[in-house]
Design a protein around this motif. Structure first.
Motif, PDB file in Angstrom:
ATOM      1  N   UNK A 174       6.559 -18.914 -21.991  1.00  0.00           N
ATOM      2  CA  UNK A 174       7.905 -19.461 -21.835  1.00  0.00           C
ATOM      3  C   UNK A 174       8.266 -20.357 -23.013  1.00  0.00           C
ATOM      4  N   UNK A 175       7.331 -21.210 -23.435  1.00  0.00           N
ATOM      5  CA  UNK A 175       7.596 -22.106 -24.568  1.00  0.00           C
ATOM      6  C   UNK A 175       7.803 -21.325 -25.863  1.00  0.00           C
ATOM      7  N   UNK A 176       7.071 -20.234 -26.030  1.00  0.00           N
ATOM      8  CA  UNK A 176       7.269 -19.382 -27.207  1.00  0.00           C
ATOM      9  C   UNK A 176       8.679 -18.811 -27.196  1.00  0.00           C
ATOM     10  N   UNK A 177       9.123 -18.359 -26.034  1.00  0.00           N
ATOM     11  CA  UNK A 177      10.464 -17.792 -25.917  1.00  0.00           C
ATOM     12  C   UNK A 177      11.545 -18.837 -26.198  1.00  0.00           C
ATOM     13  N   UNK A 178      11.347 -20.044 -25.693  1.00  0.00           N
ATOM     14  CA  UNK A 178      12.339 -21.112 -25.882  1.00  0.00           C
ATOM     15  C   UNK A 178      12.425 -21.504 -27.346  1.00  0.00           C
ATOM     16  N   UNK A 179      11.292 -21.554 -28.039  1.00  0.00           N
ATOM     17  CA  UNK A 179      11.281 -22.025 -29.422  1.00  0.00           C
ATOM     18  C   UNK A 179      11.442 -20.912 -30.449  1.00  0.00           C
ATOM     19  N   UNK A 180      11.538 -19.663 -30.002  1.00  0.00           N
ATOM     20  CA  UNK A 180      11.660 -18.538 -30.933  1.00  0.00           C
ATOM     21  C   UNK A 180      13.002 -18.560 -31.668  1.00  0.00           C
ATOM     22  N   UNK A 181      14.023 -19.056 -31.030  1.00  0.00           N
ATOM     23  CA  UNK A 181      15.356 -19.132 -31.635  1.00  0.00           C
ATOM     24  C   UNK A 181      15.862 -20.553 -31.477  1.00  0.00           C
ATOM     25  N   UNK A 182      16.823 -20.896 -32.263  1.00  0.00           N
ATOM     26  CA  UNK A 182      17.373 -22.249 -32.199  1.00  0.00           C
ATOM     27  C   UNK A 182      18.527 -22.298 -31.201  1.00  0.00           C
TER      28      UNK A 182
END
Length: 86
Positions: free
Chosen positions: A35-43
């Motif tokens: 989930x954190x990867x998904x949240x931080x993948x884009x700005x």
């Protein structure tokens, strides 16, 4: 390299997330990491802009409530950390 992190969640959310993770043969840590990867993948400008996946809706029930803590100084955070270790 993995890093340890302490988080606090509502007990009901944790129970449902553990059940979901077990059903999908993934650890809760890896589920949160994904989930954190998904949240931080884009700005994203805000959490409301983040496209919530179906699996998040399955884990959580009810309306989302974002709790924000007031920004504290580095010294205050450090003092709080060390006082909690006593």
């Amino acid at each position: 390299m993995d890093a340890k992190l302490t988080l606090s969640f509502n007990q009901d959310v944790v129970a449902k997330a553990k059940k979901y993770a077990a059903a999908n043969n993934i650890s809760l840590s890896r589920l949160i990491e994904h989930l954190l990867i998904q949240v931080t993948a884009k700005e994203y400008k805000s959490l409301e802009d983040f496209p919530v996946a179906d699996w998040v809706s399955m884990v959580a029930e009810g309306e989302v409530e974002y709790k924000r803590t007031p920004k504290t100084s580095r010294k205050a955070s450090k003092d709080e950390f060390f006082s909690s270790k006593k």
